[in-house]
Design an enzyme around this catalytic site. Structure first.
Site, short mmCIF file in Angstrom:
data_model
loop_
_atom_site.label_atom_id
_atom_site.label_comp_id
_atom_site.label_asym_id
_atom_site.label_seq_id
_atom_site.Cartn_x
_atom_site.Cartn_y
_atom_site.Cartn_z
N HIS A 195 5.46 7.29 11.31
CA HIS A 195 5.01 7.16 9.92
C HIS A 195 4.41 8.51 9.53
CE1 HIS A 195 3.80 5.50 6.24
NE2 HIS A 195 2.99 4.54 6.62
N ARG A 246 11.27 2.53 4.18
CA ARG A 246 10.40 1.80 5.11
C ARG A 246 11.27 0.70 5.70
NH1 ARG A 246 4.86 1.72 5.79
NH2 ARG A 246 4.07 -0.32 6.35
N LYS A 294 19.48 -7.92 8.96
CA LYS A 294 20.74 -7.56 9.60
C LYS A 294 21.16 -6.15 9.20
CE LYS A 294 21.90 -10.71 12.39
NZ LYS A 294 21.94 -10.34 13.79
N ARG A 348 0.82 -1.21 0.00
CA ARG A 348 0.00 0.00 0.00
C ARG A 348 0.86 1.27 0.00
NH1 ARG A 348 -5.30 1.02 2.92
NH2 ARG A 348 -5.42 -1.22 2.70
N THR A 349 1.76 1.35 0.95
CA THR A 349 2.58 2.56 1.05
C THR A 349 3.55 2.67 -0.12
OG1 THR A 349 2.40 2.40 3.45
CG2 THR A 349 4.12 3.83 2.60
#
Ligand SMILES: [Zn+2]
Lengths: 434, 331
Positions: free
Chosen positions: B134, B104, B82, B54-55
């Site tokens: 966010h 993100r 990592k 979605r984002t």
């Protein structure tokens, strides 16, 4: 070839009246009023007048990383850092690879340490096999090995199983050992990243609550009382921990405790940088906790300062916070930070500093036949000379450790180690490694 | 604005300015050709270490409508969880000419670290970092509230917004508390005590454990996604009990003011934190949120590119001029 005698003229033992100290054959041969001793014709007379003379510092909590992580530190580089920091003895934690959980590994560490000649290395033995917290390691074998282990710790991991902890406390009584506990209740600290509080909630970093430390310390002092054993608490970091130790001591429980220099100085707000150079376990706490551990150290509730020197390679810190490793370098900055936080602030004298960074850690580690001795005739010449006015600025690349993970980059330190002597041999002269 | 890392980076003027720009850009959506030439030849990297279709699609659409070149990097959790890979990926993308990085990441502070570590000179937009923030979600939520309740302009002064659910783990809640507060709204958090962050009493908002009370007369309610895994960690005993106390049912929604709206950052767990009839009902503005997300992210890209010296100024005059001008005929 016999060692040349050394005459330290005009030094101030424990920052008291200046005097002369003559060192010969690795021992203090004579102590006299300033200007009263002349030595022999071959005696070396370094220009050290006015410097503070203390017994060589003793660290009960050092991670030397060898064997296994020689990319982060070796026994040799760690000993170099120790000497430059004014230490003549360090206790090497067991969380190496392989883990120091057998006589073979602790003897290996012991021998490599002996060979460096810069600092006495006393291995700490693991409490449980592989630090796995499941069954006791062969503690007696380590105790009776050439390494003569007396301190046992799974440091990095808490011996959280109450029965196992009880057994360990009991078992080491046979040979006068001590269990050094890394107090961290594991279920309360799953995924923990920093001190739990309003700031951790704001930063979205999983909290490491004070109660996770305090609950284990409370349990352990009661266990130690119940079985009549000796307990040492590693790197306590909260006001509540100080209060529990204070209570336990009043009750007559045989417990000792340490605090790190970074918990005496730094606070949790540094986590807001998200730079894992400030990530350490236990985490940096609040201003109130810092006040409490300073008070606890000053009034003797906390027995000693220990560095928890924890080298990590660059990549372990050059990443996002949650991926970063826990731990900070400490050996070369420990003394000046204690000077800044405790001596300069008027909370303690130089004599008390010597007591809590040399005499007491040597006793807890049971190396007090050699270290943390009085500055008296006949005693081994394990000494450190400090210029209390000579300031210096921390530059990571100038440190002797293989790793660079100091949180004090660019920070000015209030005092300098000018000389360190191990059994009459200089390991550091004029601030330079020998 | 060199970076957008936290809703706290936005003062009221800046936030208003972004929302106003977004409102102007939204008019584009009604045109047949939806593309502007503004960022032609510029490169944006979408760096999605955490899966969020979605984002990611929203940022891609925003970038493409501004004619930017988009490099998208996606990686699902485990193999790149990592640390070093964030740095390595940033270096790679910089070498490929990315001037702005939309990131993100599952680690709180990842965007902050990217912006301040010296790894890259790119502008950084936080598209969600761990359980931290966010900010573009908060902007699109504020935009949606303003659009629905303030006729698309003015401010949120005095509006009562209730945020319900897993506040403890919610980056959406954190950014919204900050931004809605900046814009003048009165925010109330509702969650079971286990999912309320420690120190919440020091946050610039109210909080309560009583959803019914909080909803009464509220102008907007934002339902947060609650993951079933929280149940296993003993944050609450069962989905049923959670839903009974903290789920938004049609009956509960009636407690809102008559004009009250329901927001959800998605994806929704229908039947858990929100009932299907509310999710799809007349108060729901969930579809608007998705639509508005593109305009808001276009406005944010404007802002961040505008702060870069080599872009040349995209001052307010240019933006107005440009937005008022004809869209790119090339499409
Ligand atoms: Zn430890």
């Amino acid at each position: 070839m016999p060692k040349a005698d050394v005459l330290l003229s005009g030094v101030r033992p424990l920052n008291e009246q200046a005097c002369d100290v003559w060192i010969s054959d690795g021992r203090i041969r004579q102590v006299g009023a300033a200007g009263s001793l002349v030595g022999d014709p071959h005696t070396v007379r370094p220009n050290v007048a006015g410097q503070i003379l203390l017994p060589g510092l003793v660290d009960l909590h050092t991670h030397l990383r060898e064997p296994g992580r020689e990319d982060a530190e070796t026994i040799a580089t760690g000993c170099a850092a120790a000497a430059l920091g004014g230490f003549t003895a360090v206790h090497a934690m067991a969380n190496t690879a392989p883990v120091a959980d057998t006589a073979g590994v602790v003897e290996q560490v012991w021998r490599i340490g002996q060979a460096t000649g810069r600092c006495d290395v006393y291995p700490v033995g693991a409490v449980t096999v592989g630090l796995a917290g499941e069954r006791l390691a062969e503690l007696e074998s380590m105790a009776s090995s050439a390494a003569r282990v007396r301190v046992f710790s799974d440091d990095g991991i808490c011996v959280s199983d109450a029965v196992l902890m009880r057994r360990a406390l009991e078992y080491v009584k046979a040979f006068g050992g001590v269990i050094a506990q890394h107090a961290q209740e594991p279920r309360l600290t799953e995924g923990a990243q920093m001190n739990e509080g309003a700031l951790s909630a704001q930063l979205g970093l999983t909290g490491w609550p004070a109660v996770a430390e305090e609950a284990i310390i409370a349990r352990d002092v009661l266990l130690a009382e119940h079985v009549g054993s000796r307990l040492h608490v590693c790197h306590l970091s909260t006001r509540g921990s100080v209060e529990i130790i204070r209570w336990a001591k009043q009750r007559g429980i045989h417990v000792t405790a340490e605090v790190t220099p970074h918990h005496l100085l730094l606070t949790e707000d540094l986590a807001a940088t998200y730079d894992p150079i400030y990530k350490v376990n236990p985490p940096l706490r609040t201003v109130d906790d810092v006040t409490a551990v300073r008070e606890g150290l000053a009034d003797g509730t906390i027995d000693i300062v220990a560095t928890d020197h924890a080298p990590h390679p660059h990549e372990a810190k050059d990443c996002e916070w949650s991926a970063g490793a826990f731990g900070m370098l400490g050996l070369q900055t420990a003394l000046p930070i204690v000077v800044e936080t405790m001596v300069a602030s008027g909370l303690m004298s130089w004599a008390q500093l010597a007591h809590q960074m040399s005499v007491q850690p040597a006793r807890i580690g049971q190396v007090d036949h050699m270290h943390g001795r009085p500055l008296q005739v006949g005693e081994p010449a394990n000494l450190v000379l400090i210029d209390p006015q000579k300031r210096w600025t921390v530059q990571p690349e100038a440190l002797a450790s293989l790793s660079r993970n100091t949180p004090y980059v660019g920070r000015e330190m209030p005092a300098s180690v000018r000389g360190t002597m191990l059994r009459g041999e200089w390991t550091v002269v004029d601030g330079e490694l020998q | 604005m060199r970076h957008l890392l936290s809703a706290a980076d936005l003062d009221r003027d800046r936030a208003d300015s972004i929302l106003n720009t977004a409102a102007q850009l939204a008019t584009l959506q009604n045109r047949s050709v939806k593309k502007l030439p503004t960022l032609r030849g510029r490169t944006i990297a979408n760096l999605f270490f955490e899966d969020s279709t979605r984002t990611r699609l929203s940022f891609e659409a925003a970038a493409k409508r501004l004619s930017a070149d988009v490099i998208t990097f996606t990686a699902k959790g485990s193999s790149v969880s990592k640390g070093e890979s964030l740095k390595d990926t940033a270096l790679t993308l910089e070498a490929m000419g990315a001037e702005v990085v939309v990131v993100r990441h599952g680690a709180s502070g990842a965007a902050h670290r990217l912006a301040h570590s010296g790894w890259t000179q790119a502008g950084v937009i936080n598209a969600g970092d761990g359980t931290h923030e966010h900010p573009t979600q908060a902007l699109l939520d504020a935009y949606t509230i303003r659009d629905r309740l303030c006729a698309g302009a003015g401010n949120l002064d005095g509006l009562r917004v209730v945020i319900v659910g897993d506040v403890l783990h919610s980056r959406v809640a954190r950014s919204n508390v900050i931004l809605l507060g900046t814009l003048g709204a009165e925010v109330t958090l509702v969650a079971p005590p286990t999912l309320m962050p420690k120190g919440v009493e020091s946050w610039p908002c109210q909080y309560t454990y009583d959803l019914d009370e909080a909803l009464t007369g509220a102008d907007a309610v934002m339902m947060l996604r609650v993951q079933a895994e929280r149940m296993n960690a003993a944050y609450f005993p069962s989905a049923h009990e959670y839903s009974r106390s903290f789920g938004l049912t049609a009956a509960r929604a009636q407690r809102l003011a008559d004009h009250g709206i329901v927001l959800h950052p998605g994806p929704m767990n229908r039947g858990m934190e929100i009932s299907a009839d509310v999710a799809d009902g007349p108060r729901s503005v969930v579809v608007d949120q998705v639509t508005n997300g593109v305009s808001v992210r276009m406005a944010v890209l404007y802002e961040v590119f505008g702060a870069r010296a080599q872009v040349g100024a995209i001052g307010n005059a240019e933006v107005d001029n440009f937005i008022g001008g004809e869209p790119d005929a090339q499409g």
